[in-house]
Design an enzyme around this catalytic site. Structure first.
Site, PDB file in Angstrom:
ATOM      1  N   GLU A 208     -30.793 -12.263  40.341  1.00 22.63           N
ATOM      2  CA  GLU A 208     -29.757 -12.704  41.262  1.00 22.63           C
ATOM      3  C   GLU A 208     -28.744 -11.572  41.410  1.00 22.63           C
ATOM      4  O   GLU A 208     -28.988 -10.440  41.008  1.00 22.63           O
ATOM      5  CB  GLU A 208     -29.082 -13.997  40.781  1.00 22.63           C
ATOM      6  CG  GLU A 208     -29.937 -15.241  40.942  1.00 22.63           C
ATOM      7  CD  GLU A 208     -29.154 -16.538  40.862  1.00 22.63           C
ATOM      8  OE1 GLU A 208     -27.896 -16.486  40.929  1.00 22.63           O
ATOM      9  OE2 GLU A 208     -29.786 -17.605  40.746  1.00 22.63           O
TER      10      GLU A 208
ATOM     11  N   HIS B 200     -24.369 -34.149  45.121  1.00 20.71           N
ATOM     12  CA  HIS B 200     -23.946 -32.748  45.155  1.00 20.71           C
ATOM     13  C   HIS B 200     -24.024 -32.177  46.565  1.00 20.71           C
ATOM     14  O   HIS B 200     -23.954 -30.963  46.763  1.00 20.71           O
ATOM     15  CB  HIS B 200     -24.818 -31.910  44.210  1.00 20.71           C
ATOM     16  CG  HIS B 200     -24.114 -30.700  43.665  1.00 20.71           C
ATOM     17  ND1 HIS B 200     -23.118 -30.775  42.728  1.00 20.71           N
ATOM     18  CD2 HIS B 200     -24.255 -29.389  43.931  1.00 20.71           C
ATOM     19  CE1 HIS B 200     -22.686 -29.560  42.441  1.00 20.71           C
ATOM     20  NE2 HIS B 200     -23.350 -28.704  43.170  1.00 20.71           N
TER      21      HIS B 200
ATOM     22  N   ASP C  30     -29.508 -23.170  39.987  1.00 20.53           N
ATOM     23  CA  ASP C  30     -28.509 -22.652  39.047  1.00 20.53           C
ATOM     24  C   ASP C  30     -27.837 -23.779  38.264  1.00 20.53           C
ATOM     25  O   ASP C  30     -27.459 -23.609  37.117  1.00 20.53           O
ATOM     26  CB  ASP C  30     -27.437 -21.853  39.798  1.00 20.53           C
ATOM     27  CG  ASP C  30     -27.940 -20.491  40.236  1.00 20.53           C
ATOM     28  OD1 ASP C  30     -28.974 -20.045  39.721  1.00 20.53           O
ATOM     29  OD2 ASP C  30     -27.298 -19.877  41.104  1.00 20.53           O
TER      30      ASP C  30
END
Length: 517
Positions: free
Chosen positions: A266, A93, A152
């Site tokens: 957030e 990632h 997340d």
């Protein structure tokens, strides 16, 4: 004398041959519990960013930690006659080839998955560095427990996020994931297999956490746990005034311990042409009253969304607790949006959107992301210069913005944060489809990222890149600031030939050991 000369010449020839083949012959002869693949190296030549590609010589699929130690130790032994490098790859990632090793060896950490050992009494989970966080979540929930701090997106490896920091909306309270680790098992750049913690090999422990893979490969971690809730009340409210938005965010993360507070905070920016429910972060989201969405016109202005969550266990007081906290905020009246979901669904919220994007062929595309940690004292200048100027009226993806408390980060670790008591994560999570042109193309978005970085530099906004990407030593020196010489010293101690993690481009592979600084 002639015999001695012949021996020296033969030794020189052998050394030259070893150097010329890059240890490929020796690598093929190494004894692994797993196996080394020299043919299908393309699987380790790309990442989520889809903008960099570097093919390794081989990919190691370890079946044991000793496989990793054997590879690194063998490479270290021949370090003066080879420029071979090694990169540990998790779920790939990374954004700019950080987990790649051109002409080197990539270790596929996912093949090292093992038993996830949940210790209910000690409140920790013992897990392989190649394990995905989603699997850790499933295993711990069976015992009514869960890690405290998250990212997340959960389809990332434990070793991968701990090598960076691992942040999400819980970080204001619990700190990043690296602050919630009791112990690590690490293979250093010398091939030594060591356990480390705050009490044992503590220098290595702090170096590896947030260390971008420079000092060792995380093969196992002991992660702190807490009792897991059943449900989550998920709330979003809107602002048109940035000062009110940031004031409320900072108020919520600064409440004294023991006071009523949200468990997750957030936020994100909605640019002129973006809708509240149109991005991939809204998969589970429905407004409290769907009619209200039609009455909130976002066209023509920048809006800010504050996102909060409160965990609960079938608690009758959740309604009044949420109402009490919301009563002190200054959002647009009538802009409260709520959803009530399971704890698992809340934490795994991005995966639902991933599946939708994959079905449309919009996941494995270029992602010219830019993640910055911005000092709280400069966030209003950043808003004026970036959100309301440089970005114009298009985003090409979600734009996250949320504050964290610096006192929940451990300065002894390698991760770097800006100065000040509060700083903000600003994440421009943009996507560039291959067919995109103009302001939606990857080239334009990368140029825009550079404009943002230049603006920060010129405006004296001393932001730090999260998931950093630099190509020169001077840039890394600036990034690390007064930590730089400590980083060099740690590298010289634990990976003196710069064998590990070449894709970060911090240190260059050398055939002579780095000097201690």
């Amino acid at each position: 004398m002639e015999q001695r000369t012949s021996v020296l010449v033969l030794s020189s020839v052998i050394a030259s041959l070893i150097s010329a083949v890059g240890l490929t012959l020796d690598l093929g002869a190494l004894d692994f519990d797993g196996y080394m693949d020299f043919d299908n190296t393309h699987v380790a030549a790309s990442d989520f960013g889809n903008r960099h590609s570097a093919h390794p010589t081989a990919v190691l699929y370890p079946a044991s930690v000793s496989d990793i130690a054997t590879l690194v130790k063998s490479t270290y032994r021949y370090c003066s006659s080879s420029d071979l490098t090694i990169a540990a790859k998790g779920h790939a990632h990374s954004l700019s080839g950080q987990a790649q090793a051109e002409n080197g060896i990539v270790i596929e950490m996912g093949s090292l998955k093992g038993v996830i050992d949940v210790n209910s009494q000690g409140l920790y989970v013992d897990v392989s560095g190649g394990e995905l966080w989603i699997d850790v979540l499933h295993a711990t929930l069976k015992e009514g427990l869960a890690p405290k701090s998250w990212t997340d997106y959960l389809y990332l490896t434990v070793g991968g996020t701990l090598s960076n920091a691992g942040i999400s909306g819980q970080a204001f309270l619990h700190g990043p994931q690296i602050n919630n680790v009791y112990q690590l098992e690490v293979v250093t750049g010398k091939g030594d297999l060591l356990n480390c913690s705050k009490d044992e090999n503590k220098e290595l422990f702090h170096a590896v956490l947030g260390g971008l893979g420079q000092f060792g490969i995380i093969t196992k971690a002991w992660i702190a746990l807490e009792p897991a809730p059943n449900r989550v009340r998920w709330i979003r409210v809107l602002y048109s005034d940035f000062k009110a938005f940031t004031k409320d965010q900072e108020y919520l993360i600064s409440r004294p311990m023991g006071d009523l507070m949200f468990d997750y905070i957030e936020g994100f920016v909605i640019l002129n042409n973006g809708g509240l429910l149109s991005n991939w972060r809204s998969s589970f989201f429905l407004p409290q009253n769907p009619v209200k969405v039609k009455n909130l016109t976002t066209e023509g202005r920048v809006l800010y969304c504050l996102e909060m969550a409160m965990n609960y266990m079938n608690n009758d007081t959740v309604d009044q607790d949420v109402t009490s906290l919301l009563s002190s905020l200054h959002f647009i009246l009538g802009s409260v949006f709520t959803s009530d979901v399971s704890y698992l669904d809340f934490l795994d919220r991005v995966h639902t959107s991933e599946l939708k994007l994959r079905s449309k062929g919009q996941w494995e595309v270029p992602h010219p992301w830019l993640n910055l940690l911005v000092p709280g004292t400069k966030i209003h200048e950043f808003d004026a210069g970036v959100f309301r100027d440089i970005l114009g009226n298009t985003s090409s993806g979600p734009i996250l913005i949320y504050p964290m408390n610096s006192n929940t980060w451990d300065e002894r670790m390698s991760a770097v944060t800006p100065e000040g008591d509060i700083f903000y994560l600003v994440g421009l999570l943009r996507t560039a489809l291959p067919s995109a042109t103009g302001s939606h193309s990857a080239e334009y978005l990368m140029e825009q990222n550079n404009r943002i970085l230049n603006f920060c530099s010129e405006a004296g906004i001393h932001a730090k890149q999260y998931l950093p990407h630099y190509t020169t030593e001077s840039e890394w020196k600036k990034h690390y600031g007064n930590k730089w010489y400590g980083i060099v010293s740690l590298k010289a101690t634990y990976d003196p030939y710069a064998i590990l993690s070449p894709g970060q481009r911090i240190f260059s592979r050398t055939t002579k050991p780095l000097a201690l600084s």
